[in-house]
Design a protein around this motif. Sequence first.
Motif, PDB file in Angstrom:
ATOM      1  N   GLY A  73       0.781  -1.227   0.000  1.00  0.00           N
ATOM      2  CA  GLY A  73       0.000   0.000   0.000  1.00  0.00           C
ATOM      3  C   GLY A  73       0.813   1.277   0.000  1.00  0.00           C
ATOM      4  O   GLY A  73       1.944   1.320   0.485  1.00  0.00           O
ATOM      5  N   CYS A  74       0.205   2.318  -0.588  1.00  0.00           N
ATOM      6  CA  CYS A  74       0.850   3.633  -0.618  1.00  0.00           C
ATOM      7  C   CYS A  74      -0.223   4.718  -0.650  1.00  0.00           C
ATOM      8  O   CYS A  74      -1.221   4.594  -1.362  1.00  0.00           O
ATOM      9  CB  CYS A  74       1.742   3.745  -1.855  1.00  0.00           C
ATOM     10  N   ASP A  75      -0.018   5.736   0.170  1.00  0.00           N
ATOM     11  CA  ASP A  75      -0.914   6.897   0.136  1.00  0.00           C
ATOM     12  C   ASP A  75      -0.087   8.155  -0.150  1.00  0.00           C
ATOM     13  O   ASP A  75      -0.429   9.244   0.266  1.00  0.00           O
ATOM     14  CB  ASP A  75      -1.677   7.033   1.470  1.00  0.00           C
ATOM     15  N   GLY A  76       1.018   7.946  -0.869  1.00  0.00           N
ATOM     16  CA  GLY A  76       1.958   9.046  -1.114  1.00  0.00           C
ATOM     17  C   GLY A  76       1.520   9.984  -2.236  1.00  0.00           C
ATOM     18  O   GLY A  76       1.848  11.158  -2.238  1.00  0.00           O
ATOM     19  N   TYR A  77       0.819   9.473  -3.203  1.00  0.00           N
ATOM     20  CA  TYR A  77       0.345  10.263  -4.359  1.00  0.00           C
ATOM     21  C   TYR A  77       1.442  11.067  -5.035  1.00  0.00           C
ATOM     22  O   TYR A  77       1.308  12.272  -5.231  1.00  0.00           O
ATOM     23  CB  TYR A  77      -0.828  11.166  -3.953  1.00  0.00           C
ATOM     24  N   CYS A  78       2.537  10.412  -5.412  1.00  0.00           N
ATOM     25  CA  CYS A  78       3.484  11.057  -6.327  1.00  0.00           C
ATOM     26  C   CYS A  78       2.661  11.373  -7.579  1.00  0.00           C
ATOM     27  O   CYS A  78       1.786  10.585  -7.957  1.00  0.00           O
ATOM     28  CB  CYS A  78       4.630  10.117  -6.666  1.00  0.00           C
ATOM     29  N   SER A  79       2.952  12.495  -8.212  1.00  0.00           N
ATOM     30  CA  SER A  79       1.998  12.990  -9.214  1.00  0.00           C
ATOM     31  C   SER A  79       1.891  12.115 -10.464  1.00  0.00           C
ATOM     32  O   SER A  79       0.938  12.225 -11.216  1.00  0.00           O
ATOM     33  CB  SER A  79       2.335  14.424  -9.603  1.00  0.00           C
ATOM     34  N   TYR A  80       2.880  11.220 -10.696  1.00  0.00           N
ATOM     35  CA  TYR A  80       2.852  10.384 -11.906  1.00  0.00           C
ATOM     36  C   TYR A  80       2.318   8.978 -11.636  1.00  0.00           C
ATOM     37  O   TYR A  80       2.207   8.166 -12.550  1.00  0.00           O
ATOM     38  CB  TYR A  80       4.269  10.260 -12.494  1.00  0.00           C
ATOM     39  N   CYS A  81       2.002   8.681 -10.380  1.00  0.00           N
ATOM     40  CA  CYS A  81       1.820   7.272 -10.006  1.00  0.00           C
ATOM     41  C   CYS A  81       0.364   6.927  -9.680  1.00  0.00           C
ATOM     42  O   CYS A  81      -0.311   7.631  -8.941  1.00  0.00           O
ATOM     43  CB  CYS A  81       2.719   6.973  -8.811  1.00  0.00           C
ATOM     44  N   ILE A  82      -0.086   5.811 -10.184  1.00  0.00           N
ATOM     45  CA  ILE A  82      -1.473   5.367  -9.999  1.00  0.00           C
ATOM     46  C   ILE A  82      -1.618   4.453  -8.771  1.00  0.00           C
ATOM     47  O   ILE A  82      -2.735   4.184  -8.304  1.00  0.00           O
ATOM     48  CB  ILE A  82      -1.965   4.634 -11.293  1.00  0.00           C
ATOM     49  N   ILE A  83      -0.490   3.999  -8.238  1.00  0.00           N
ATOM     50  CA  ILE A  83      -0.526   2.975  -7.167  1.00  0.00           C
ATOM     51  C   ILE A  83      -1.435   3.347  -5.981  1.00  0.00           C
ATOM     52  O   ILE A  83      -2.192   2.499  -5.505  1.00  0.00           O
ATOM     53  CB  ILE A  83       0.904   2.629  -6.686  1.00  0.00           C
ATOM     54  N   PRO A  84      -1.416   4.596  -5.476  1.00  0.00           N
ATOM     55  CA  PRO A  84      -2.295   4.896  -4.338  1.00  0.00           C
ATOM     56  C   PRO A  84      -3.784   4.655  -4.625  1.00  0.00           C
ATOM     57  O   PRO A  84      -4.562   4.461  -3.709  1.00  0.00           O
ATOM     58  CB  PRO A  84      -2.013   6.372  -4.053  1.00  0.00           C
ATOM     59  N   LYS A  85      -4.148   4.655  -5.898  1.00  0.00           N
ATOM     60  CA  LYS A  85      -5.555   4.352  -6.222  1.00  0.00           C
ATOM     61  C   LYS A  85      -5.786   2.845  -6.278  1.00  0.00           C
ATOM     62  O   LYS A  85      -6.907   2.369  -6.177  1.00  0.00           O
ATOM     63  CB  LYS A  85      -5.928   4.965  -7.574  1.00  0.00           C
ATOM     64  N   ARG A 108       6.108  15.512  -6.699  1.00  0.00           N
ATOM     65  CA  ARG A 108       5.694  15.373  -5.292  1.00  0.00           C
ATOM     66  C   ARG A 108       6.465  14.267  -4.566  1.00  0.00           C
ATOM     67  O   ARG A 108       5.882  13.468  -3.821  1.00  0.00           O
ATOM     68  CB  ARG A 108       4.194  15.075  -5.192  1.00  0.00           C
ATOM     69  N   ARG A 109       7.763  14.207  -4.851  1.00  0.00           N
ATOM     70  CA  ARG A 109       8.606  13.248  -4.139  1.00  0.00           C
ATOM     71  C   ARG A 109       8.945  13.829  -2.773  1.00  0.00           C
ATOM     72  O   ARG A 109       8.953  15.043  -2.591  1.00  0.00           O
ATOM     73  CB  ARG A 109       9.893  12.971  -4.940  1.00  0.00           C
ATOM     74  N   GLN A 110       9.262  12.934  -1.839  1.00  0.00           N
ATOM     75  CA  GLN A 110       9.469  13.398  -0.460  1.00  0.00           C
ATOM     76  C   GLN A 110      10.942  13.650  -0.139  1.00  0.00           C
ATOM     77  O   GLN A 110      11.377  13.391   0.967  1.00  0.00           O
ATOM     78  CB  GLN A 110       8.928  12.368   0.518  1.00  0.00           C
ATOM     79  N   GLY A 131       8.175  -4.568  -0.900  1.00  0.00           N
ATOM     80  CA  GLY A 131       6.963  -3.879  -0.485  1.00  0.00           C
ATOM     81  C   GLY A 131       6.659  -2.781  -1.495  1.00  0.00           C
ATOM     82  O   GLY A 131       7.492  -2.478  -2.349  1.00  0.00           O
ATOM     83  N   VAL A 132       5.483  -2.210  -1.394  1.00  0.00           N
ATOM     84  CA  VAL A 132       5.164  -1.104  -2.303  1.00  0.00           C
ATOM     85  C   VAL A 132       5.966   0.121  -1.872  1.00  0.00           C
ATOM     86  O   VAL A 132       6.535   0.839  -2.692  1.00  0.00           O
ATOM     87  CB  VAL A 132       3.645  -0.816  -2.284  1.00  0.00           C
ATOM     88  N   PHE A 133       6.033   0.355  -0.573  1.00  0.00           N
ATOM     89  CA  PHE A 133       6.854   1.438  -0.011  1.00  0.00           C
ATOM     90  C   PHE A 133       7.540   0.832   1.204  1.00  0.00           C
ATOM     91  O   PHE A 133       7.063   0.935   2.334  1.00  0.00           O
ATOM     92  CB  PHE A 133       5.966   2.626   0.388  1.00  0.00           C
TER      93      PHE A 133
HETATM   94  S1  SF4 Z   1       5.931   6.310  -6.768  1.00  0.00           S
HETATM   95 FE1  SF4 Z   1       6.016   5.033  -4.938  1.00  0.00          FE
HETATM   96  S2  SF4 Z   1       5.782   6.513  -3.261  1.00  0.00           S
HETATM   97 FE2  SF4 Z   1       5.089   7.530  -5.068  1.00  0.00          FE
HETATM   98  S3  SF4 Z   1       2.892   7.150  -5.122  1.00  0.00           S
HETATM   99 FE3  SF4 Z   1       3.835   5.566  -6.380  1.00  0.00          FE
HETATM  100  S4  SF4 Z   1       4.105   3.822  -4.999  1.00  0.00           S
HETATM  101 FE4  SF4 Z   1       3.743   5.669  -3.719  1.00  0.00          FE
END
Ligand code: SF4
Length: 478
Positions: A174-186, A302-304, A218-220
């Motif tokens: 799981g991920c709730d990071g919402y990097c602007s290019y990434c669909i994974i959090p959905k 939106r990277r951390q 892991g996803v993150f």
């Molecule tokens: S790139 Fe990684 S950290 Fe960013 S939203 Fe996607 S899975 Fe999460």
Amino acid sequence: MPQIMKTFAINTLGCKVNQYESQQIRELLERLGLNFVETADRADLVVINTCCVTHTASAKSRQKIRKAKRQGPDAAIVISGCLPAVQTGELKNLGKNVHVISQRNRLAATLCQIVNCNGDSPKSQEFQAEQNIQIKPVSCAKIKHKNKLDEPLQLTQLTAFKGHTRAFLKVQDGCDGYCSYCIIPKVRPYVHSKPAEAVIEEARALNKAGHKEIVVTGVFLGAYGQESVIRKKWTNGQNDKMADLLDKMGGIPGLARIRLSSLEPGDVTTRLLDVFCKHRNIMPHLHLSLQSGSNEILKKMRRQYSVEEFREKIDLIKSRLDRPAITTDVIVGFPGETDANFNDTIALAKEVGFAKMHIFSFSRRVGTAAARMQDTVNNEVIKRRSQILRDLEAELSYKFRQQFVGKRDTVLVENKNGRCCGRSERYFRIYVENAGKKPEKGELVEVRLIENREDGILGQIETGEVRGFSGINHPGMK
Ligand code: SF4
């Protein structure tokens, strides 16, 4: 009279997490009495474990579904993984025998119902008794994938990672990071981790099954033990739970190699590096996703982390580990990326001296913030920049390997395309020159690295007892 299902095939697309879950599906189906077959045309049940991280991945997943339908018109087809979570619309009306699983926690129970729809085998009855469940026979066409099912069944820990030398072990999802290019959090929004005791038990089982190397996945991964991947939500913005887990894994007797799949700079702490130094079986290899060497672009992504933090963590790693392999991912042509931004990426890559770079050309993923950005980069420019980066990648990885020529290393033998080869401790490929008996797949052998080549190093088997150590300084000796 419908026949009881006997065989299954699994088609897996995407990342290590999906590959891990496919192995869980395999173990469940085997426990239900089905036999694994390599190709879909010989299977009564075909699982397509899909990926949707890019449009190409989604298209490939859909292609596999069509192919499975062609190859086995009478087979039951189960579509699992990430695609159904975002694209149920496109997966409608595929036919009576196609089951689209859009809710992951329904997968195990639905598979049980499908396998038993024509009656249950003795092995399935055994499984039901063991699990204390009863799978009611329902005609395959009537199985509901969304409604609550009676069986509280989930996919379980693995006992083997069939067909692979290295085993992936998923510890976080799981991920709730919402990097602007990434669909994974959905697709995988629920951030959760496997308890440490369960991880250790599973790692022991995988090792017992013959896997000498475990890749912690892991996803993150850096958010192991947290309920969010957002660092601001963590106490003091730091997480030592991944390091604690790794420390426990490092103590598993007989486990020769542990590797981490991917981290961010913020996950690299002194505590984590202390653990790397403490255990000889943790490989001196860190995969840190960079994505861009420009702060301007990192912010839009939106990277951390910032470029400064990335650089600082690289220095820290190099000060603690002996010639570590630092590998990375880079996205080329993110909206707004100028020549100057791209040159910053090039400069940083040279400075770090990456042992390997995975280069991705930016492509719009509908449903993400970046897909709505206007300042797109021309395709020709993306192609040109990607080529420049690929050339640099070849140069840097060659240079990284060169420093080990003449040294001893271990190789975990994979034997690809009839050639004896495998990965070194620092993850570069080693081609083994045979001296007498050819090593078996999955064996850990000691070699002397003799010649650097375009895509790896040639190694000669050292005679004498295999000690499982590289002879290159212990990561913690520095
Ligand atoms: S790139 Fe990684 S950290 Fe960013 S939203 Fe996607 S899975 Fe999460």
